[in-house]
Design an enzyme around this catalytic site. Sequence first.
Site, PDB file in Angstrom:
ATOM      1  N   PHE A  50       4.623  -8.865   5.455  1.00  0.00           N
ATOM      2  CA  PHE A  50       4.163  -9.025   4.069  1.00  0.00           C
ATOM      3  C   PHE A  50       3.517  -7.733   3.603  1.00  0.00           C
ATOM      4  CE2 PHE A  50       0.574 -10.704   6.587  1.00  0.00           C
ATOM      5  CZ  PHE A  50      -0.510 -10.011   6.052  1.00  0.00           C
ATOM      6  N   TYR A  84      -4.644   2.063   9.877  1.00  0.00           N
ATOM      7  CA  TYR A  84      -5.646   1.096   9.427  1.00  0.00           C
ATOM      8  C   TYR A  84      -6.860   0.901  10.334  1.00  0.00           C
ATOM      9  CZ  TYR A  84      -2.266   0.130   5.820  1.00  0.00           C
ATOM     10  OH  TYR A  84      -1.425   0.268   4.753  1.00  0.00           O
ATOM     11  N   SER A 112       3.072  -0.379   8.436  1.00  0.00           N
ATOM     12  CA  SER A 112       4.274   0.422   8.680  1.00  0.00           C
ATOM     13  C   SER A 112       4.045   1.384   9.843  1.00  0.00           C
ATOM     14  CB  SER A 112       4.645   1.209   7.427  1.00  0.00           C
ATOM     15  OG  SER A 112       3.560   2.037   7.046  1.00  0.00           O
ATOM     16  N   GLU A 113       2.801   1.814  10.031  1.00  0.00           N
ATOM     17  CA  GLU A 113       2.462   2.713  11.144  1.00  0.00           C
ATOM     18  C   GLU A 113       1.153   2.219  11.765  1.00  0.00           C
ATOM     19  OE1 GLU A 113       3.237   7.152  10.484  1.00  0.00           O
ATOM     20  OE2 GLU A 113       2.983   6.366   8.471  1.00  0.00           O
ATOM     21  N   VAL A 131       0.870  -1.186   0.000  1.00  0.00           N
ATOM     22  CA  VAL A 131       0.000   0.000   0.000  1.00  0.00           C
ATOM     23  C   VAL A 131       0.903   1.232   0.000  1.00  0.00           C
ATOM     24  CG1 VAL A 131      -1.771   1.289   1.227  1.00  0.00           C
ATOM     25  CG2 VAL A 131      -1.782  -1.220   1.301  1.00  0.00           C
TER      26      VAL A 131
HETATM   27  C1  LIG Z   1       0.008   5.737   4.344  1.00  0.00           C
HETATM   28  C2  LIG Z   1      -0.339   6.195   2.951  1.00  0.00           C
HETATM   29  C3  LIG Z   1      -0.602   4.963   2.086  1.00  0.00           C
HETATM   30  C4  LIG Z   1      -1.598   7.066   3.009  1.00  0.00           C
HETATM   31  O1  LIG Z   1      -1.990   7.452   1.706  1.00  0.00           O
HETATM   32  P1  LIG Z   1      -2.956   8.718   1.436  1.00  0.00           P
HETATM   33  O2  LIG Z   1      -3.502   8.564   0.061  1.00  0.00           O
HETATM   34  O3  LIG Z   1      -2.236   9.958   1.750  1.00  0.00           O
HETATM   35  O4  LIG Z   1      -4.138   8.497   2.486  1.00  0.00           O
HETATM   36  P2  LIG Z   1      -5.616   9.106   2.368  1.00  0.00           P
HETATM   37  O5  LIG Z   1      -5.546  10.494   1.840  1.00  0.00           O
HETATM   38  O6  LIG Z   1      -6.501   8.153   1.640  1.00  0.00           O
HETATM   39  O7  LIG Z   1      -6.011   9.118   3.866  1.00  0.00           O
HETATM   40  C5  LIG Z   1      -6.969   8.237   4.430  1.00  0.00           C
HETATM   41  C6  LIG Z   1      -7.014   8.497   5.894  1.00  0.00           C
HETATM   42  O8  LIG Z   1      -5.809   8.013   6.511  1.00  0.00           O
HETATM   43  C7  LIG Z   1      -5.160   9.078   7.219  1.00  0.00           C
HETATM   44  N1  LIG Z   1      -3.728   8.856   7.042  1.00  0.00           N
HETATM   45  C8  LIG Z   1      -3.088   8.743   5.886  1.00  0.00           C
HETATM   46  N2  LIG Z   1      -1.787   8.484   6.113  1.00  0.00           N
HETATM   47  C9  LIG Z   1      -1.624   8.422   7.427  1.00  0.00           C
HETATM   48  C10 LIG Z   1      -0.501   8.205   8.267  1.00  0.00           C
HETATM   49  N3  LIG Z   1       0.710   7.969   7.770  1.00  0.00           N
HETATM   50  N4  LIG Z   1      -0.712   8.214   9.597  1.00  0.00           N
HETATM   51  C11 LIG Z   1      -1.936   8.461  10.088  1.00  0.00           C
HETATM   52  N5  LIG Z   1      -3.033   8.662   9.345  1.00  0.00           N
HETATM   53  C12 LIG Z   1      -2.873   8.653   8.034  1.00  0.00           C
HETATM   54  C13 LIG Z   1      -5.660  10.350   6.590  1.00  0.00           C
HETATM   55  O9  LIG Z   1      -5.592  11.418   7.495  1.00  0.00           O
HETATM   56  C14 LIG Z   1      -7.099   9.989   6.249  1.00  0.00           C
HETATM   57  O10 LIG Z   1      -7.892  10.019   7.418  1.00  0.00           O
HETATM   58  P3  LIG Z   1      -9.466  10.323   7.361  1.00  0.00           P
HETATM   59  O11 LIG Z   1      -9.971   9.778   6.061  1.00  0.00           O
HETATM   60  O12 LIG Z   1      -9.986   9.604   8.541  1.00  0.00           O
HETATM   61  O13 LIG Z   1      -9.556  11.806   7.421  1.00  0.00           O
HETATM   62  C15 LIG Z   1       0.808   7.026   2.337  1.00  0.00           C
HETATM   63  O14 LIG Z   1       1.101   8.088   3.195  1.00  0.00           O
HETATM   64  C16 LIG Z   1       2.075   6.242   2.079  1.00  0.00           C
HETATM   65  O15 LIG Z   1       2.247   5.714   0.993  1.00  0.00           O
HETATM   66  N6  LIG Z   1       3.021   6.153   3.043  1.00  0.00           N
HETATM   67  C17 LIG Z   1       4.292   5.461   2.861  1.00  0.00           C
HETATM   68  C18 LIG Z   1       4.128   3.966   2.688  1.00  0.00           C
HETATM   69  C19 LIG Z   1       3.328   3.376   3.814  1.00  0.00           C
HETATM   70  O16 LIG Z   1       3.555   3.642   4.974  1.00  0.00           O
HETATM   71  N7  LIG Z   1       2.367   2.530   3.439  1.00  0.00           N
HETATM   72  C20 LIG Z   1       1.583   1.773   4.372  1.00  0.00           C
HETATM   73  C21 LIG Z   1       2.106   0.388   4.317  1.00  0.00           C
HETATM   74  S1  LIG Z   1       1.527  -0.635   5.567  1.00  0.00           S
END
Ligand SMILES: CC(C)(COP(=O)(O)OP(=O)(O)OC[C@H]1O[C@@H](n2cnc3c(N)ncnc32)[C@H](O)[C@@H]1OP(=O)(O)O)[C@@H](O)C(=O)NCCC(=O)NCCS
Length: 433
Positions: free
Chosen positions: A433, A151, A146-147, A110
């Site tokens: 994973f 989720y 990752s954080e 993701v």
């Molecule tokens: C985490 C990640 C996938 C979020 O993508 P994004 O498109 O910016 O997320 P969205 O805009 O759809 O946000 C959805 C919700 O999650 C929250 N959110 C997004 N990233 C977040 C983070 N890192 N920590 C906390 N909350 C987060 C947003 O505030 C939003 O909340 P809401 O809908 O309740 O207001 C992106 O920041 C990323 O690629 N990070 C690096 C890779 C990673 O950590 N991936 C996860 C792997 S397990």
Amino acid sequence: MTEPHLVPPADADSVAALAARGLRYALVDTSDAVAFAHWLGADERGFHAPAPTPERTESARERVGYRRTTGVYDGAAAEPESPVATTSSWVAQLTVPGGRTMDAWAVSSVTVAPTHRRRGIARALLEGELRTAVAAGVPAAILTASEATIYGRFGFAPAAPATTVSVARRRVGWAGPPPAGTVHFRSPAALRDEVEEIAGRALLRTPGEVDRWPGFWDRMLGLTDPTSERSRGIRAARYDDADGHPRGFVAYSVQRTEPDHGTVVVDQLLAETDEAYRALWRFVLEHDFVDEVRATLRSVDEPLRWMVSDPRAITTSEYGDHLWLRILDAAAVLEARTYSAPSRLVLRIDDPLGYASGTVVLETDAAGRAFVHESDEPAGIRLGIEELGAIALGATRPSVLAAAGRLAGDAHAIRTADRVFAADRMPHLGFWF
Ligand SMILES: CC(C)(COP(=O)(O)OP(=O)(O)OC[C@H]1O[C@@H](n2cnc3c(N)ncnc32)[C@H](O)[C@@H]1OP(=O)(O)O)[C@@H](O)C(=O)NCCC(=O)NCCS
């Protein structure tokens, strides 16, 4: 590669939601080497990994190309062929209490590019994955995160923890019984022929474990790039019981800092029996010229500290959430596992996304089997979908969530649920994973 007609298409609601923002959400054809290379480049960049070499890309395509791989594309970007967001998913086997497995929709990769963050792309992808899992009849989704902050809003909860174990090796003597059976060094290539069978049995012992895919073992054993420094450092050993049956293995490497100092880094140590577990740990601890033995993603309930002369020589890092579980079909998940006592519990489940909302009666018999049916009788326990995920495998007691104010009910029902949901072994997941 999976036959294209067997792969569910990109979720129509998410396609529409992203199209409204000028983005195209689509499956990636992993048989197309160029498309996969762009996808992998975006995925690895999302996790701050180095750009993959052509060899690594081809090896990754062989290992994970079978997955349902999706990308989000921005036609207005300078490199429109490179996705601005990625996911992949497949149906995995999740071990549940009682030594059985159930289908779980595993979600990985993701990522959303920093150029496109915080505009709802991850939400569209995650909600699309959940709808696709439901349409495919898969009762739960799983991931490693990752954080810990991302989720929960989608109904995922920590369901099986893990910790890093560090042993100050020079301080410990062996205090366990002398194991029967023998440990044999195996070349990584030789262990590769045996590992799936041994691991298949070992993974059934522990709730929260998830089956590995063939390419996982190839990579773990260094067979995808056998001449690299990392691969040549991989050591493997197998434990055979007194009757000569393989019952476990360990894959590890030794990081030497000085001629007589270093660290044994355990990658995977999987044991089908307690004896195999003891023998393999003893083998690892008996490496000379080594100060520390370090193993990541171990159980928070390792018997190890009871097998050494100085338990304080073992330190664990903080208790960490590791496997995240999102229940989609409460009855199917509750019936998949066995329980520790006969009981009758009425659970009212609140699921903001609607998949698992409702009141169910969970009846368990003396053999641990569960029978679940819907009901409109008053609930003894009221809980959200995250809380159900947290207790489902037995890692967290319902009374702990009640104390945290995250689950409500009458005291007797909560005490009963504590007893009934308890698992024989602490749930645990031993890889990312
Ligand atoms: C985490 C990640 C996938 C979020 O993508 P994004 O498109 O910016 O997320 P969205 O805009 O759809 O946000 C959805 C919700 O999650 C929250 N959110 C997004 N990233 C977040 C983070 N890192 N920590 C906390 N909350 C987060 C947003 O505030 C939003 O909340 P809401 O809908 O309740 O207001 C992106 O920041 C990323 O690629 N990070 C690096 C890779 C990673 O950590 N991936 C996860 C792997 S397990």
